[in-house]
Design a protein around this motif. Structure first.
Motif, mmCIF file in Angstrom:
data_model
loop_
_atom_site.group_PDB
_atom_site.id
_atom_site.type_symbol
_atom_site.label_atom_id
_atom_site.label_comp_id
_atom_site.label_asym_id
_atom_site.label_seq_id
_atom_site.Cartn_x
_atom_site.Cartn_y
_atom_site.Cartn_z
ATOM 1 N N HIS A 1 0.842 -1.198 0.000
ATOM 2 C CA HIS A 1 0.000 0.000 0.000
ATOM 3 C C HIS A 1 0.874 1.243 0.000
ATOM 4 N N GLU A 2 1.870 1.197 0.870
ATOM 5 C CA GLU A 2 2.700 2.369 1.081
ATOM 6 C C GLU A 2 4.053 1.899 1.593
ATOM 7 N N GLY A 3 5.114 2.535 1.120
ATOM 8 C CA GLY A 3 6.444 2.207 1.616
ATOM 9 C C GLY A 3 7.413 1.897 0.497
ATOM 10 N N ASP A 4 8.575 1.420 0.887
ATOM 11 C CA ASP A 4 9.661 1.123 -0.049
ATOM 12 C C ASP A 4 10.357 -0.140 0.422
ATOM 13 N N ILE A 5 10.399 -1.134 -0.446
ATOM 14 C CA ILE A 5 11.029 -2.414 -0.143
ATOM 15 C C ILE A 5 12.102 -2.675 -1.191
ATOM 16 N N ALA A 6 13.341 -2.862 -0.742
ATOM 17 C CA ALA A 6 14.444 -3.153 -1.654
ATOM 18 C C ALA A 6 14.433 -4.631 -2.016
ATOM 19 N N VAL A 7 14.580 -4.907 -3.309
ATOM 20 C CA VAL A 7 14.701 -6.271 -3.815
ATOM 21 C C VAL A 7 16.188 -6.470 -4.088
ATOM 22 N N VAL B 1 21.137 -4.255 -4.800
ATOM 23 C CA VAL B 1 19.737 -3.882 -4.973
ATOM 24 C C VAL B 1 19.446 -3.889 -6.463
ATOM 25 N N VAL B 2 18.464 -4.706 -6.865
ATOM 26 C CA VAL B 2 18.128 -4.828 -8.282
ATOM 27 C C VAL B 2 16.794 -4.178 -8.631
ATOM 28 N N HIS B 3 16.026 -3.823 -7.589
ATOM 29 C CA HIS B 3 14.699 -3.248 -7.838
ATOM 30 C C HIS B 3 14.155 -2.721 -6.516
ATOM 31 N N HIS B 4 13.118 -1.904 -6.593
ATOM 32 C CA HIS B 4 12.382 -1.459 -5.412
ATOM 33 C C HIS B 4 10.903 -1.715 -5.641
ATOM 34 N N VAL C 1 0.737 -20.630 -5.034
ATOM 35 C CA VAL C 1 0.486 -21.908 -5.705
ATOM 36 C C VAL C 1 1.726 -22.785 -5.804
ATOM 37 N N SER C 2 2.857 -22.322 -5.255
ATOM 38 C CA SER C 2 4.103 -23.062 -5.392
ATOM 39 C C SER C 2 4.962 -22.911 -4.144
ATOM 40 N N ASN C 3 5.778 -23.901 -3.869
ATOM 41 C CA ASN C 3 6.719 -23.853 -2.754
ATOM 42 C C ASN C 3 8.118 -23.440 -3.212
ATOM 43 N N ALA C 4 8.209 -22.697 -4.288
ATOM 44 C CA ALA C 4 9.503 -22.314 -4.834
ATOM 45 C C ALA C 4 10.257 -21.398 -3.871
ATOM 46 N N LYS C 5 11.567 -21.500 -3.915
ATOM 47 C CA LYS C 5 12.419 -20.648 -3.091
ATOM 48 C C LYS C 5 12.555 -19.280 -3.739
ATOM 49 N N SER C 6 12.691 -18.275 -2.898
ATOM 50 C CA SER C 6 12.842 -16.904 -3.379
ATOM 51 C C SER C 6 14.220 -16.710 -4.001
ATOM 52 N N LEU C 7 14.257 -16.053 -5.127
ATOM 53 C CA LEU C 7 15.522 -15.718 -5.775
ATOM 54 C C LEU C 7 16.092 -14.402 -5.253
ATOM 55 N N PHE C 8 15.346 -13.752 -4.340
ATOM 56 C CA PHE C 8 15.730 -12.427 -3.858
ATOM 57 C C PHE C 8 15.559 -12.330 -2.343
ATOM 58 N N THR C 9 16.259 -11.365 -1.771
ATOM 59 C CA THR C 9 16.039 -10.939 -0.395
ATOM 60 C C THR C 9 15.263 -9.632 -0.463
ATOM 61 N N LEU C 10 14.246 -9.496 0.378
ATOM 62 C CA LEU C 10 13.442 -8.274 0.415
ATOM 63 C C LEU C 10 13.646 -7.596 1.765
ATOM 64 N N GLU C 11 14.119 -6.346 1.717
ATOM 65 C CA GLU C 11 14.359 -5.585 2.934
ATOM 66 C C GLU C 11 13.596 -4.266 2.885
ATOM 67 N N VAL C 12 12.914 -3.960 3.977
ATOM 68 C CA VAL C 12 12.134 -2.735 4.061
ATOM 69 C C VAL C 12 13.085 -1.541 4.183
ATOM 70 N N VAL C 13 12.945 -0.574 3.257
ATOM 71 C CA VAL C 13 13.770 0.630 3.240
ATOM 72 C C VAL C 13 13.114 1.735 4.055
ATOM 73 N N SER C 14 11.801 1.886 3.876
ATOM 74 C CA SER C 14 11.029 2.819 4.698
ATOM 75 C C SER C 14 9.744 2.101 5.090
ATOM 76 N N THR C 15 9.219 2.440 6.246
ATOM 77 C CA THR C 15 8.047 1.754 6.778
ATOM 78 C C THR C 15 7.071 1.401 5.656
ATOM 79 N N ALA C 16 6.665 0.131 5.636
ATOM 80 C CA ALA C 16 5.780 -0.355 4.578
ATOM 81 C C ALA C 16 4.497 -0.915 5.183
#
Length: 176
Positions: A70-76, A86-89, A102-117
């Motif tokens: 809804h609101e915020g910034d999450i670094a991919v 960082v490859v995306h936000h 629908v899948s148990n696939a592993k994440s290819l990325f780490t997601l870290e909150v940059v500003s309150t989300a």
């Protein structure tokens, strides 16, 4: 357009369900899903707030939830030979984790909150309960995923250097 009659940011919580339903109805990921199924998903949705520095998922872990920002910034971020880049936000109105429903696939990325989300979250378990009641959800979601993958690959191929395309490496996801 929200069907909630409370003024925005008024602190009213009674319209959470209605707002969640409005969000889900507008997402291409849920295109073709019946209104009744979307109502159940909106009911199961929760609003969560994440603080700066929170790690939402580590690269290599199994992601088990859908999250609409809804609101915020999450670094991919992606680990490349021990270096985290960082490859995306993900920002307002972005989402991630649709395929995790629908899948148990592993994440290819780490997601870290940059500003309150502030996010709308649907867990895989709640989604699967909805699928048990509305099994027609899966073909519609699969169609949305395939459409997204096709458009993504088409864009990548348009922008990719010709010599990389001619090498034949790492292209053709839509051929799968």
């Amino acid at each position: 357009m929200s069907s909630c009659t409370a003024p925005p940011n008024s602190g009213a919580t009674s319209c959470g369900y209605t707002h969640h339903l409005d969000v889900l109805r507008d997402l291409t990921f849920f295109t073709g899903v019946s209104l009744d199924a979307l109502k159940v998903l909106a009911y199961f949705s929760i609003k969560e707030t994440f603080n700066k520095g929170d790690i939402l998922i580590h690269q290599g872990e199994v992601l088990d939830q859908f999250c609409f920002v809804h609101e915020g910034d999450i670094a991919v971020m992606r680990d490349f030979n021990g270096e985290s880049l960082v490859v995306h936000h993900l920002r307002n109105n972005d989402f991630y984790g649709g395929m995790s429903l629908v899948s148990n696939a592993k994440s290819l990325f780490t997601l870290e909150v940059v500003s309150t989300a502030t996010c709308l979250v649907i867990g895989r378990e709640k989604f699967q309960k909805t699928v048990q009641r509305f099994p027609d959800i899966l073909p519609n979601i699969l169609e949305a995923v395939v459409d997204h993958v096709y458009k993504w690959e088409e864009k990548v191929l348009r922008e990719m250097p010709r010599d990389y395309i001619e090498s034949g490496m790492n292209i053709g996801l839509t051929l799968y």
